[in-house]
Design a protein around this motif. Structure first.
Motif, PDB file in Angstrom:
ATOM      1  N   ARG A  25      18.288 -88.562 -42.123  1.00 51.36           N
ATOM      2  CA  ARG A  25      16.980 -87.996 -42.403  1.00 51.36           C
ATOM      3  C   ARG A  25      16.960 -87.516 -43.847  1.00 51.36           C
ATOM      4  NH1 ARG A  25      15.939 -90.216 -38.584  1.00 51.36           N
ATOM      5  NH2 ARG A  25      14.718 -89.670 -36.768  1.00 51.36           N
ATOM      6  N   GLY A  26      15.932 -87.904 -44.578  1.00 55.35           N
ATOM      7  CA  GLY A  26      15.751 -87.385 -45.921  1.00 55.35           C
ATOM      8  C   GLY A  26      15.186 -85.978 -45.865  1.00 55.35           C
ATOM      9  N   VAL A  27      15.388 -85.214 -46.919  1.00 54.48           N
ATOM     10  CA  VAL A  27      14.867 -83.854 -46.975  1.00 54.48           C
ATOM     11  C   VAL A  27      13.591 -83.845 -47.794  1.00 54.48           C
ATOM     12  CG1 VAL A  27      17.158 -82.850 -46.736  1.00 54.48           C
ATOM     13  CG2 VAL A  27      16.230 -83.239 -49.016  1.00 54.48           C
ATOM     14  N   PRO A  28      12.720 -82.861 -47.593  1.00 48.59           N
ATOM     15  CA  PRO A  28      11.463 -82.818 -48.352  1.00 48.59           C
ATOM     16  C   PRO A  28      11.703 -82.436 -49.808  1.00 48.59           C
ATOM     17  CG  PRO A  28      11.670 -80.873 -46.943  1.00 48.59           C
ATOM     18  CD  PRO A  28      12.807 -81.790 -46.574  1.00 48.59           C
ATOM     19  N   GLY A  29      10.714 -82.752 -50.638  1.00 49.01           N
ATOM     20  CA  GLY A  29      10.755 -82.328 -52.022  1.00 49.01           C
ATOM     21  C   GLY A  29      11.694 -83.101 -52.911  1.00 49.01           C
ATOM     22  N   GLN A  30      12.003 -84.364 -52.562  1.00 46.16           N
ATOM     23  CA  GLN A  30      12.930 -85.148 -53.365  1.00 46.16           C
ATOM     24  C   GLN A  30      12.238 -85.746 -54.587  1.00 46.16           C
ATOM     25  OE1 GLN A  30      16.093 -85.455 -53.143  1.00 46.16           O
ATOM     26  NE2 GLN A  30      16.778 -85.373 -51.047  1.00 46.16           N
ATOM     27  N   ARG A  31      12.984 -85.788 -55.707  1.00 41.37           N
ATOM     28  CA  ARG A  31      12.495 -86.496 -56.881  1.00 41.37           C
ATOM     29  C   ARG A  31      12.792 -87.990 -56.737  1.00 41.37           C
ATOM     30  NH1 ARG A  31      15.050 -83.364 -61.920  1.00 41.37           N
ATOM     31  NH2 ARG A  31      16.941 -83.904 -60.776  1.00 41.37           N
ATOM     32  N   PRO A  32      12.119 -88.824 -57.508  1.00 41.23           N
ATOM     33  CA  PRO A  32      12.455 -90.255 -57.473  1.00 41.23           C
ATOM     34  C   PRO A  32      13.905 -90.479 -57.900  1.00 41.23           C
ATOM     35  CG  PRO A  32      10.368 -89.884 -58.616  1.00 41.23           C
ATOM     36  CD  PRO A  32      10.995 -88.544 -58.404  1.00 41.23           C
ATOM     37  N   ARG A  33      14.469 -91.600 -57.432  1.00 36.39           N
ATOM     38  CA  ARG A  33      15.838 -91.934 -57.823  1.00 36.39           C
ATOM     39  C   ARG A  33      15.915 -92.157 -59.326  1.00 36.39           C
ATOM     40  NH1 ARG A  33      15.106 -94.894 -53.083  1.00 36.39           N
ATOM     41  NH2 ARG A  33      16.443 -94.209 -51.369  1.00 36.39           N
ATOM     42  N   ARG A  34      17.013 -91.668 -59.903  1.00 38.86           N
ATOM     43  CA  ARG A  34      17.243 -91.853 -61.328  1.00 38.86           C
ATOM     44  C   ARG A  34      18.683 -92.293 -61.549  1.00 38.86           C
ATOM     45  NH1 ARG A  34      15.864 -86.294 -64.072  1.00 38.86           N
ATOM     46  NH2 ARG A  34      17.170 -85.613 -62.325  1.00 38.86           N
ATOM     47  N   LYS A  35      18.920 -92.999 -62.632  1.00 40.88           N
ATOM     48  CA  LYS A  35      20.278 -93.377 -62.980  1.00 40.88           C
ATOM     49  C   LYS A  35      21.091 -92.116 -63.233  1.00 40.88           C
ATOM     50  CE  LYS A  35      22.900 -96.258 -66.190  1.00 40.88           C
ATOM     51  NZ  LYS A  35      22.830 -97.164 -67.366  1.00 40.88           N
ATOM     52  N   GLY A  36      22.281 -92.062 -62.654  1.00 34.05           N
ATOM     53  CA  GLY A  36      23.145 -90.909 -62.869  1.00 34.05           C
ATOM     54  C   GLY A  36      22.892 -89.756 -61.912  1.00 34.05           C
ATOM     55  N   ASP A  37      22.163 -90.004 -60.798  1.00 33.76           N
ATOM     56  CA  ASP A  37      21.915 -88.929 -59.833  1.00 33.76           C
ATOM     57  C   ASP A  37      23.216 -88.299 -59.340  1.00 33.76           C
ATOM     58  OD1 ASP A  37      19.149 -88.666 -59.669  1.00 33.76           O
ATOM     59  OD2 ASP A  37      18.951 -90.359 -58.313  1.00 33.76           O
ATOM     60  N   PHE A  38      24.273 -89.099 -59.195  1.00 32.07           N
ATOM     61  CA  PHE A  38      25.524 -88.604 -58.626  1.00 32.07           C
ATOM     62  C   PHE A  38      26.672 -88.658 -59.642  1.00 32.07           C
ATOM     63  CE2 PHE A  38      22.983 -90.724 -55.299  1.00 32.07           C
ATOM     64  CZ  PHE A  38      22.635 -89.597 -54.567  1.00 32.07           C
ATOM     65  N   ALA A  39      26.325 -88.605 -60.930  1.00 35.62           N
ATOM     66  CA  ALA A  39      27.338 -88.747 -61.972  1.00 35.62           C
ATOM     67  C   ALA A  39      28.343 -87.602 -61.970  1.00 35.62           C
ATOM     68  CB  ALA A  39      26.666 -88.843 -63.338  1.00 35.62           C
ATOM     69  N   ALA A  40      27.964 -86.436 -61.432  1.00 31.34           N
ATOM     70  CA  ALA A  40      28.872 -85.294 -61.443  1.00 31.34           C
ATOM     71  C   ALA A  40      29.929 -85.382 -60.341  1.00 31.34           C
ATOM     72  CB  ALA A  40      28.075 -83.993 -61.298  1.00 31.34           C
ATOM     73  N   LEU A  41      29.785 -86.328 -59.426  1.00 35.82           N
ATOM     74  CA  LEU A  41      30.719 -86.445 -58.309  1.00 35.82           C
ATOM     75  C   LEU A  41      31.896 -87.345 -58.698  1.00 35.82           C
ATOM     76  CD1 LEU A  41      28.173 -87.039 -55.401  1.00 35.82           C
ATOM     77  CD2 LEU A  41      29.452 -84.932 -55.838  1.00 35.82           C
ATOM     78  N   PRO A  42      33.025 -87.220 -57.994  1.00 35.22           N
ATOM     79  CA  PRO A  42      34.114 -88.198 -58.173  1.00 35.22           C
ATOM     80  C   PRO A  42      33.643 -89.601 -57.806  1.00 35.22           C
ATOM     81  CG  PRO A  42      34.888 -86.253 -56.983  1.00 35.22           C
ATOM     82  CD  PRO A  42      33.396 -86.130 -57.075  1.00 35.22           C
ATOM     83  N   VAL A  43      34.404 -90.601 -58.248  1.00 38.32           N
ATOM     84  CA  VAL A  43      33.974 -91.993 -58.117  1.00 38.32           C
ATOM     85  C   VAL A  43      33.661 -92.356 -56.667  1.00 38.32           C
ATOM     86  CG1 VAL A  43      34.743 -94.397 -58.340  1.00 38.32           C
ATOM     87  CG2 VAL A  43      35.134 -92.780 -60.192  1.00 38.32           C
ATOM     88  N   ARG A  44      34.578 -92.020 -55.753  1.00 38.59           N
ATOM     89  CA  ARG A  44      34.375 -92.410 -54.357  1.00 38.59           C
ATOM     90  C   ARG A  44      33.137 -91.744 -53.774  1.00 38.59           C
ATOM     91  NH1 ARG A  44      38.704 -90.294 -50.171  1.00 38.59           N
ATOM     92  NH2 ARG A  44      37.570 -88.389 -50.684  1.00 38.59           N
ATOM     93  N   GLU A  45      32.990 -90.443 -54.011  1.00 38.77           N
ATOM     94  CA  GLU A  45      31.840 -89.722 -53.469  1.00 38.77           C
ATOM     95  C   GLU A  45      30.534 -90.213 -54.096  1.00 38.77           C
ATOM     96  OE1 GLU A  45      34.814 -88.230 -54.059  1.00 38.77           O
ATOM     97  OE2 GLU A  45      35.134 -88.017 -51.896  1.00 38.77           O
ATOM     98  N   ALA A  46      30.559 -90.522 -55.409  1.00 38.92           N
ATOM     99  CA  ALA A  46      29.356 -91.029 -56.064  1.00 38.92           C
ATOM    100  C   ALA A  46      28.937 -92.375 -55.475  1.00 38.92           C
ATOM    101  CB  ALA A  46      29.601 -91.166 -57.569  1.00 38.92           C
ATOM    102  N   TYR A  47      29.917 -93.245 -55.209  1.00 39.87           N
ATOM    103  CA  TYR A  47      29.635 -94.556 -54.628  1.00 39.87           C
ATOM    104  C   TYR A  47      28.991 -94.416 -53.249  1.00 39.87           C
ATOM    105  CZ  TYR A  47      30.565 -99.101 -52.478  1.00 39.87           C
ATOM    106  OH  TYR A  47      30.448-100.283 -51.807  1.00 39.87           O
ATOM    107  N   LEU A  48      29.601 -93.605 -52.382  1.00 42.14           N
ATOM    108  CA  LEU A  48      29.080 -93.472 -51.023  1.00 42.14           C
ATOM    109  C   LEU A  48      27.761 -92.691 -51.002  1.00 42.14           C
ATOM    110  CD1 LEU A  48      32.409 -92.916 -49.102  1.00 42.14           C
ATOM    111  CD2 LEU A  48      30.866 -94.854 -48.880  1.00 42.14           C
TER     112      LEU A  48
END
Length: 282
Positions: A25-48
């Motif tokens: 389930r998605g949560v309310p109030g989400q912004r559109p997807r952008r490049k680098g949304d998960f850049a702060a995470l480690p590689v494996r977590e960013a991928y998943l």
């Protein structure tokens, strides 16, 4: 070894849906997807995280389903990554009572947020309280182009356009799809999915269809399904559960979505990571 871009998740075409009422389930109030949304995470977590983010609501995002439909990580690594995403504030698991008329029916759902949220935000989601809207991002400048902008196509338009691929006798022009779009949208609003729509339009065709647009218009009107019965509004009672083991708790006992035992598990499985990379290279 060929370069592998772990931050670009594959498009999840074959990912399974959960049982009705369950799953992502998605949560309310989400912004559109952008490049680098998960850049702060480690590689494996960013991928998943990118892989889960691309899945539609209702998708099965349990450990086995995620391990089966992406090529890099096995079950143990996926389980570790989900715990890490919970700690980072991107997901929480809940069970909800969606029973009506005094009956109890529990469903299990995983809420995913593209933006990391703190424990207080997830506690408000559990309680059903109002959630602050996420600030809209500044629009990025569009590259200059002489081409006219392409309008987004609706699901109804796409369903009409797909009829010609299902049966050559119902090839519709762009103008015919646009003219019939509103009537086809009513079918989808009444719960008809694309496969059912195509079957209804193409079943029992005559040997020759001289006007595909007129034929489809007639079927859209003659075979229009009834409106679904009204379902009483139910405010589900939500209970947070541990992302790792499913043990019920709450914001106090699961401050980062994990129970004490799961919080002490190792954050990653290096052997599983290496094995996944080797399988991908083969």
């Amino acid at each position: 070894m060929a370069d592998v871009n772990l931050n670009a998740a594959p498009r999840p075409y074959a990912h399974p849906q959960a049982s009705p009422g369950y799953g992502k389930r998605g949560v309310p109030g989400q912004r559109p997807r952008r490049k680098g949304d998960f850049a702060a995470l480690p590689v494996r977590e960013a991928y998943l995280a990118a892989f889960i983010d691309a899945l539609p609501d209702g998708s099965a995002i349990d450990v086995k389903s995620l391990a089966r439909t992406q090529p890099l990580y096995g079950q143990q690594a996926v389980a570790s990554a989900l715990r890490a995403l919970s700690r980072a504030g991107h997901l929480r698991r809940f069970k909800e009572n969606v029973g009506v008329d005094g009956r109890t029916r529990w469903v299990w759902r995983t809420f995913f947020s593209r933006t990391a949220r703190d424990g207080a935000w997830w506690a408000r989601l559990e309680a059903g309280g109002a959630l602050p809207e996420e600030a809209a991002p500044e629009p990025e400048p569009e590259p200059e182009s002489d081409a006219a902008p392409v309008a987004a196509r609706s699901a109804a338009y796409d369903a009409l356009a797909s009829l010609g691929r299902a049966d050559h006798r119902l090839v519709l022009s762009a103008a015919e799809c646009a003219a019939l779009e509103r009537e086809a949208a009513v079918w989808l609003e009444r719960g008809t999915d694309r496969a059912q729509f195509v079957r209804a339009m193409t079943a029992g065709l005559p040997p020759e269809v001289y006007s595909a647009g007129g034929f489809v218009r007639r079927r859209l009107r003659d075979k229009l399904p009834p409106e679904p019965p009204a379902v009483p509004e139910v405010t589900p009672r939500r209970v947070m559960v541990c992302t790792g083991c499913g043990k019920p708790g709450g914001p106090q006992t699961l401050p980062d979505g994990l129970c004490g035992e799961c919080r002490r598990l190792p954050p990653e499985d290096v052997r599983d990571h290496v094995r996944g990379l080797r399988e991908l290279c083969r």
